[in-house]
Design a protein around this motif. Sequence first.
Motif, short mmCIF file in Angstrom:
data_model
loop_
_atom_site.label_atom_id
_atom_site.label_comp_id
_atom_site.label_asym_id
_atom_site.label_seq_id
_atom_site.Cartn_x
_atom_site.Cartn_y
_atom_site.Cartn_z
N LEU A 214 1.44 53.61 31.41
CA LEU A 214 2.04 52.79 32.40
C LEU A 214 2.19 53.20 33.71
O LEU A 214 2.62 52.89 34.71
CB LEU A 214 3.16 51.97 31.69
CG LEU A 214 2.68 51.38 30.57
CD1 LEU A 214 4.02 50.47 29.98
CD2 LEU A 214 1.80 50.12 30.63
N GLY A 215 2.75 54.54 33.59
CA GLY A 215 3.31 55.29 34.82
C GLY A 215 3.61 56.73 34.26
O GLY A 215 3.96 57.02 33.30
N VAL A 216 3.55 57.59 35.51
CA VAL A 216 3.96 58.95 35.34
C VAL A 216 5.31 59.14 36.13
O VAL A 216 5.70 58.57 36.85
CB VAL A 216 2.70 59.90 35.89
CG1 VAL A 216 1.64 59.75 35.05
CG2 VAL A 216 2.65 59.74 37.38
N THR A 217 6.08 60.36 35.47
CA THR A 217 7.64 60.48 35.84
C THR A 217 7.33 61.55 37.20
O THR A 217 8.53 61.45 37.80
CB THR A 217 8.28 61.15 34.90
OG1 THR A 217 7.84 62.42 34.30
CG2 THR A 217 8.20 60.43 33.66
N SER A 218 6.39 61.92 37.66
CA SER A 218 6.36 62.88 38.79
C SER A 218 6.61 61.80 40.18
O SER A 218 6.49 60.81 40.16
CB SER A 218 5.03 63.48 38.89
OG SER A 218 4.08 62.71 38.66
N ALA A 219 6.87 62.67 41.13
CA ALA A 219 7.21 61.80 42.45
C ALA A 219 6.09 61.28 42.83
O ALA A 219 5.93 60.18 43.40
CB ALA A 219 7.78 62.65 43.39
N LYS A 220 4.73 61.84 42.58
CA LYS A 220 3.34 61.26 43.15
C LYS A 220 2.70 61.23 41.78
O LYS A 220 2.85 61.71 40.69
CB LYS A 220 2.64 62.15 44.29
CG LYS A 220 3.62 62.24 45.39
CD LYS A 220 2.90 63.24 46.41
CE LYS A 220 3.86 63.26 47.60
NZ LYS A 220 3.44 64.02 48.95
N ARG A 221 1.28 60.56 42.01
CA ARG A 221 0.39 60.63 41.09
C ARG A 221 -0.26 61.93 40.40
O ARG A 221 -0.20 62.76 41.41
CB ARG A 221 -0.63 59.56 41.41
CG ARG A 221 -0.22 58.21 41.65
CD ARG A 221 -1.47 57.15 41.66
NE ARG A 221 -0.99 55.81 42.13
CZ ARG A 221 -1.75 54.84 41.96
NH1 ARG A 221 -2.88 54.85 41.43
NH2 ARG A 221 -1.36 53.62 42.50
N LEU A 222 -0.67 61.92 39.08
CA LEU A 222 -0.93 63.20 38.70
C LEU A 222 -2.46 63.45 38.72
O LEU A 222 -3.19 62.41 38.16
CB LEU A 222 -0.38 63.42 37.41
CG LEU A 222 1.07 63.52 37.32
CD1 LEU A 222 1.70 63.48 35.84
CD2 LEU A 222 1.48 64.97 38.01
N PRO A 223 -3.04 64.42 38.84
CA PRO A 223 -4.68 64.41 38.60
C PRO A 223 -5.03 64.20 37.35
O PRO A 223 -6.06 63.85 36.99
CB PRO A 223 -4.76 66.02 38.81
CG PRO A 223 -3.60 66.40 39.88
CD PRO A 223 -2.57 65.89 39.47
N ALA A 224 -4.13 64.56 35.96
CA ALA A 224 -4.45 63.96 34.75
C ALA A 224 -4.58 62.40 34.55
O ALA A 224 -5.49 62.13 33.54
CB ALA A 224 -3.41 64.75 33.90
N PHE A 225 -3.88 61.79 35.53
CA PHE A 225 -3.82 60.42 35.02
C PHE A 225 -4.03 59.61 36.61
O PHE A 225 -3.27 59.06 37.01
CB PHE A 225 -2.67 59.70 34.38
CG PHE A 225 -2.46 60.22 33.13
CD1 PHE A 225 -3.33 59.56 32.21
CD2 PHE A 225 -1.61 61.36 32.93
CE1 PHE A 225 -2.92 60.13 30.88
CE2 PHE A 225 -1.42 61.80 31.60
CZ PHE A 225 -2.02 60.97 30.51
N PRO A 226 -5.16 60.03 37.28
CA PRO A 226 -5.24 59.58 38.69
C PRO A 226 -5.16 58.26 38.96
O PRO A 226 -4.76 57.60 39.87
CB PRO A 226 -6.56 59.97 39.07
CG PRO A 226 -7.50 60.12 37.95
CD PRO A 226 -6.50 60.86 36.72
#
Length: 315
Positions: A214-226
Amino acid sequence: MKRREILLSSAALLAAGVSAQALPTRILVGAPAGGSTDTLARTLATELGRLLGKVVIVENRPGAGGNIAAEAVAKAAPDGNTLLMSFTSHAINASLYPSLPFDPIRDFTPLTCVATSPSVLVAHPSVPAKDVRELIALAKAKPGQLNFAIGAVGSSLHLAGDLFKMQSGAFIVNIPYRGTAPAIQDVIAGQVELMFAAIGNAQAQVKAGKLKALGVTSAKRLPAFPDVPAIAEVLPGYESSAWFGLFGPARMAPELAKRISDAARQAIAAPEVRRRLDAEGAQAVGNSPEEFSKFVQGEIQRWARVVKFSGAKPE
């Protein structure tokens, strides 16, 4: 090599008048073998030993959220032969535990942050929300009816969930487990709806359709879950990444601390170390001792607010 054998051999070398440089350097890890902290410590140790021109070994001292290993390093001689590979709990424990046998700032020499590792909010496919915005609306419509599986009370993944609840105003119940593996298995089985999971633990399950990201916890999107939005796109300022850092005891000679820090930062930049970090879903850092010290102090203050909100108590 077992700890008793290391101590005996070290004592024999000292008795023979051998300098501290000839002794092996131990990196203590406050987590069991096989986990991310242990894997990163062993990856770093190999390259660090080569750069320092000496043997560097990893010794696991799990327990009390990393406090057993941290206490041992805090009380060790500041000769550079006993280091600590710590993780986010070093900052969380400052407010989670009513009292600690060491001061997480004054009793350590920060050397460098090795890496950070964001996590991902996953759900069982049956949860009728396709993103964070819909999840928040669902949780508010059904307060207390959704659950978060948490692998360890006071862990970074636990508090990622409480930070989510604190910022969103959603009431979601925590279901504690003894370890990440049984927690994520129950989410896959549909026994619990939600979980914040490490990238390495969740990526294959999401690709297989067993979990929904549903969402990643980094400030921006991650390459693993583009294609998965950052939670911060819905909750501005939200960010929660596990981090792994190298410390020595307090009162290390500045030139010694610099030598080890410089070697560690060079090791982090090595291609093989970077490859292993990528495999763990971690992002290399390798900052200066001054930057790392400021970062740790900020983390202690930040997580204190979340610990207070959560009401979490050490297990």
